[in-house]
Write a protein that holds these residues in place. Sequence first.
Motif, PDB file in Angstrom:
ATOM      1  N   MET A   1       7.078  10.312  -1.491  1.00 26.49           N
ATOM      2  CA  MET A   1       6.850   9.438  -0.336  1.00 26.49           C
ATOM      3  C   MET A   1       5.381   9.485   0.051  1.00 26.49           C
ATOM      4  O   MET A   1       4.757  10.545   0.043  1.00 26.49           O
ATOM      5  CB  MET A   1       7.715   9.856   0.854  1.00 26.49           C
ATOM      6  N   THR A   2       4.841   8.305   0.373  1.00 30.24           N
ATOM      7  CA  THR A   2       3.426   8.164   0.693  1.00 30.24           C
ATOM      8  C   THR A   2       3.259   7.380   1.988  1.00 30.24           C
ATOM      9  O   THR A   2       4.091   6.520   2.303  1.00 30.24           O
ATOM     10  CB  THR A   2       2.710   7.429  -0.473  1.00 30.24           C
ATOM     11  N   TYR A   3       2.164   7.657   2.689  1.00 30.24           N
ATOM     12  CA  TYR A   3       1.808   6.940   3.914  1.00 30.24           C
ATOM     13  C   TYR A   3       0.598   6.061   3.582  1.00 30.24           C
ATOM     14  O   TYR A   3      -0.545   6.490   3.682  1.00 30.24           O
ATOM     15  CB  TYR A   3       1.483   7.955   4.997  1.00 30.24           C
ATOM     16  N   PRO A   4       0.820   4.808   3.158  1.00 29.10           N
ATOM     17  CA  PRO A   4      -0.259   3.972   2.618  1.00 29.10           C
ATOM     18  C   PRO A   4      -1.457   3.784   3.541  1.00 29.10           C
ATOM     19  O   PRO A   4      -2.601   3.749   3.077  1.00 29.10           O
ATOM     20  CB  PRO A   4       0.434   2.630   2.339  1.00 29.10           C
ATOM     21  N   ALA A   5      -1.227   3.648   4.841  1.00 30.61           N
ATOM     22  CA  ALA A   5      -2.326   3.339   5.767  1.00 30.61           C
ATOM     23  C   ALA A   5      -3.438   4.381   5.743  1.00 30.61           C
ATOM     24  O   ALA A   5      -4.609   4.059   5.985  1.00 30.61           O
ATOM     25  CB  ALA A   5      -1.793   3.185   7.186  1.00 30.61           C
ATOM     26  N   VAL A   6      -3.095   5.631   5.453  1.00 31.64           N
ATOM     27  CA  VAL A   6      -4.109   6.687   5.452  1.00 31.64           C
ATOM     28  C   VAL A   6      -4.285   7.323   4.074  1.00 31.64           C
ATOM     29  O   VAL A   6      -5.118   8.218   3.913  1.00 31.64           O
ATOM     30  CB  VAL A   6      -3.779   7.795   6.488  1.00 31.64           C
ATOM     31  N   GLN A   7      -3.524   6.862   3.083  1.00 28.18           N
ATOM     32  CA  GLN A   7      -3.659   7.440   1.745  1.00 28.18           C
ATOM     33  C   GLN A   7      -4.053   6.378   0.726  1.00 28.18           C
ATOM     34  O   GLN A   7      -5.224   6.068   0.567  1.00 28.18           O
ATOM     35  CB  GLN A   7      -2.356   8.148   1.348  1.00 28.18           C
ATOM     36  N   THR A   8      -3.086   5.782   0.051  1.00 31.62           N
ATOM     37  CA  THR A   8      -3.370   4.895  -1.081  1.00 31.62           C
ATOM     38  C   THR A   8      -4.143   3.637  -0.713  1.00 31.62           C
ATOM     39  O   THR A   8      -4.827   3.052  -1.553  1.00 31.62           O
ATOM     40  CB  THR A   8      -2.064   4.485  -1.775  1.00 31.62           C
ATOM     41  N   HIS A   9      -4.027   3.181   0.552  1.00 32.29           N
ATOM     42  CA  HIS A   9      -4.657   1.923   0.947  1.00 32.29           C
ATOM     43  C   HIS A   9      -5.657   2.099   2.089  1.00 32.29           C
ATOM     44  O   HIS A   9      -5.997   1.136   2.776  1.00 32.29           O
ATOM     45  CB  HIS A   9      -3.575   0.909   1.326  1.00 32.29           C
ATOM     46  N   ALA A  10      -6.143   3.306   2.272  1.00 30.83           N
ATOM     47  CA  ALA A  10      -7.072   3.579   3.373  1.00 30.83           C
ATOM     48  C   ALA A  10      -8.394   2.840   3.222  1.00 30.83           C
ATOM     49  O   ALA A  10      -9.072   2.560   4.220  1.00 30.83           O
ATOM     50  CB  ALA A  10      -7.316   5.084   3.471  1.00 30.83           C
ATOM     51  N   ASP A  11      -8.797   2.514   1.986  1.00 34.47           N
ATOM     52  CA  ASP A  11     -10.074   1.838   1.762  1.00 34.47           C
ATOM     53  C   ASP A  11     -10.025   0.352   2.078  1.00 34.47           C
ATOM     54  O   ASP A  11     -11.061  -0.307   2.115  1.00 34.47           O
ATOM     55  CB  ASP A  11     -10.536   2.037   0.315  1.00 34.47           C
ATOM     56  N   ILE A  12      -8.836  -0.196   2.263  1.00 36.46           N
ATOM     57  CA  ILE A  12      -8.705  -1.610   2.583  1.00 36.46           C
ATOM     58  C   ILE A  12      -8.899  -1.794   4.085  1.00 36.46           C
ATOM     59  O   ILE A  12      -8.280  -1.085   4.889  1.00 36.46           O
ATOM     60  CB  ILE A  12      -7.333  -2.144   2.129  1.00 36.46           C
ATOM     61  N   PRO A  13      -9.752  -2.726   4.504  1.00 38.19           N
ATOM     62  CA  PRO A  13      -9.993  -2.933   5.939  1.00 38.19           C
ATOM     63  C   PRO A  13      -8.705  -3.196   6.703  1.00 38.19           C
ATOM     64  O   PRO A  13      -7.771  -3.820   6.186  1.00 38.19           O
ATOM     65  CB  PRO A  13     -10.914  -4.160   5.962  1.00 38.19           C
ATOM     66  N   GLU A  14      -8.673  -2.731   7.937  1.00 34.52           N
ATOM     67  CA  GLU A  14      -7.464  -2.836   8.742  1.00 34.52           C
ATOM     68  C   GLU A  14      -7.007  -4.278   8.930  1.00 34.52           C
ATOM     69  O   GLU A  14      -5.813  -4.565   8.931  1.00 34.52           O
ATOM     70  CB  GLU A  14      -7.676  -2.177  10.104  1.00 34.52           C
ATOM     71  N   GLU A  15      -7.960  -5.208   9.057  1.00 36.06           N
ATOM     72  CA  GLU A  15      -7.562  -6.603   9.267  1.00 36.06           C
ATOM     73  C   GLU A  15      -6.808  -7.174   8.066  1.00 36.06           C
ATOM     74  O   GLU A  15      -5.884  -7.972   8.221  1.00 36.06           O
ATOM     75  CB  GLU A  15      -8.783  -7.477   9.591  1.00 36.06           C
ATOM     76  N   ILE A  16      -7.194  -6.755   6.854  1.00 33.03           N
ATOM     77  CA  ILE A  16      -6.473  -7.191   5.657  1.00 33.03           C
ATOM     78  C   ILE A  16      -5.103  -6.521   5.595  1.00 33.03           C
ATOM     79  O   ILE A  16      -4.095  -7.165   5.291  1.00 33.03           O
ATOM     80  CB  ILE A  16      -7.288  -6.893   4.380  1.00 33.03           C
ATOM     81  N   ARG A  17      -5.066  -5.224   5.902  1.00 26.26           N
ATOM     82  CA  ARG A  17      -3.784  -4.518   5.885  1.00 26.26           C
ATOM     83  C   ARG A  17      -2.802  -5.158   6.849  1.00 26.26           C
ATOM     84  O   ARG A  17      -1.632  -5.390   6.506  1.00 26.26           O
ATOM     85  CB  ARG A  17      -3.973  -3.034   6.249  1.00 26.26           C
TER      86      ARG A  17
END
Length: 384
Positions: free
Chosen positions: A330-346
Amino acid sequence: MRIESRLAQIGSQANGETGAVSFPVHHATAFRHPGLGQSTGFDYSRTKNPTRSVLEEAIAELESGDAGFACSSGMAALQTIFALFSQGDRLLVSLDLYGGTYRLLEQVMKRFGLETAYVDTNNIDELEANWRPNTKALLIETPTNPMMMITDLEKACSWAKRKGMLTIVDNTLLTPYFQRPIDCGADIVIHSASKYLGGHNDVLAGLIITKGQELSEKMAFLHNSIGAVLGPQDSWLLMRGMKTLALRMERHQQNALAVAAYLSGQPLVERVYYPGLPSHPDYELQRKQSSGNTGIFSFQLTDSRYVEPILRSIRLIAFAESLGGVESLMTYPAVQTHADIPEEIRRKVGLNDRLLRLSTGIEHADDLIADLEQAFEYARREVG
């Protein structure tokens, strides 16, 4: 021959001299020349290695391609593909994108003059609106990671061909067992082979498959020149993992469907993103272009305060990055795998701070559900 048999037989008939069923690992970097101007076909391992060659031939055949290229990681494979393009070229890329790919494009390739536009690749109007004369390729993830968005590959590939563009498809999550993008019109397929193809969380690898002689020759030149190639030991490990791919993918999707259905009825869960559920908006499209489903999905909690206690209390499921192995993660994407993507895109694609991603392994589904049940109960008590 059906794909299950082809997978099981990878490399088993390639060693004619000894008849070894398991193809050997060739650790040699240099190979003796029979004479001046003569070669056995192997000169230096960066260019070609016997173990890696068997793997590359196998993945090319499985993906309906003309050539395969094994790289040291999925990111190395992407870097090699991006070397096809020049300063000022433009790419259209899936909006919901793996964070590592976004980082490579924005923090590395951008410095070399490669332009990128992030779009809904299933929306032809949006593709048209973002197309420019310098647009050279369309890069698609389907399903996307982590929001499980689906692209109609035949439609998107057909549009790209009319524009004179290459289509690159990341097939990591479905593998050639369930989906073959080249059959739908793609020019290049890429895999983070560390995931389902390797399948045991023990090998780091990337694979590229190309269709067409000219493109395959260009990729061979780049693969050799850049040199981000896979070593013989990891090539052998990857082949060994691929032999059981059919069995594992069936179990992965079986577990994912069972656990996703369970989560859909839980009070702490607001929404489940899994294309194997009839509630998914692209359920029918997924059924049309793929013969099965991946083993990962995401789910959104009703309150972000539940995230930490759930991740702290899961026992059978490991709180860890990556996916596609026999063990559930289990992963928490917002702070792990996808942390480099700007919040507005997420936030545009729905990736918020309440989203968790689960990669179901091959354990028994009842045990996975029991682990989630006790974690949810713990979170309820903690949050109140």
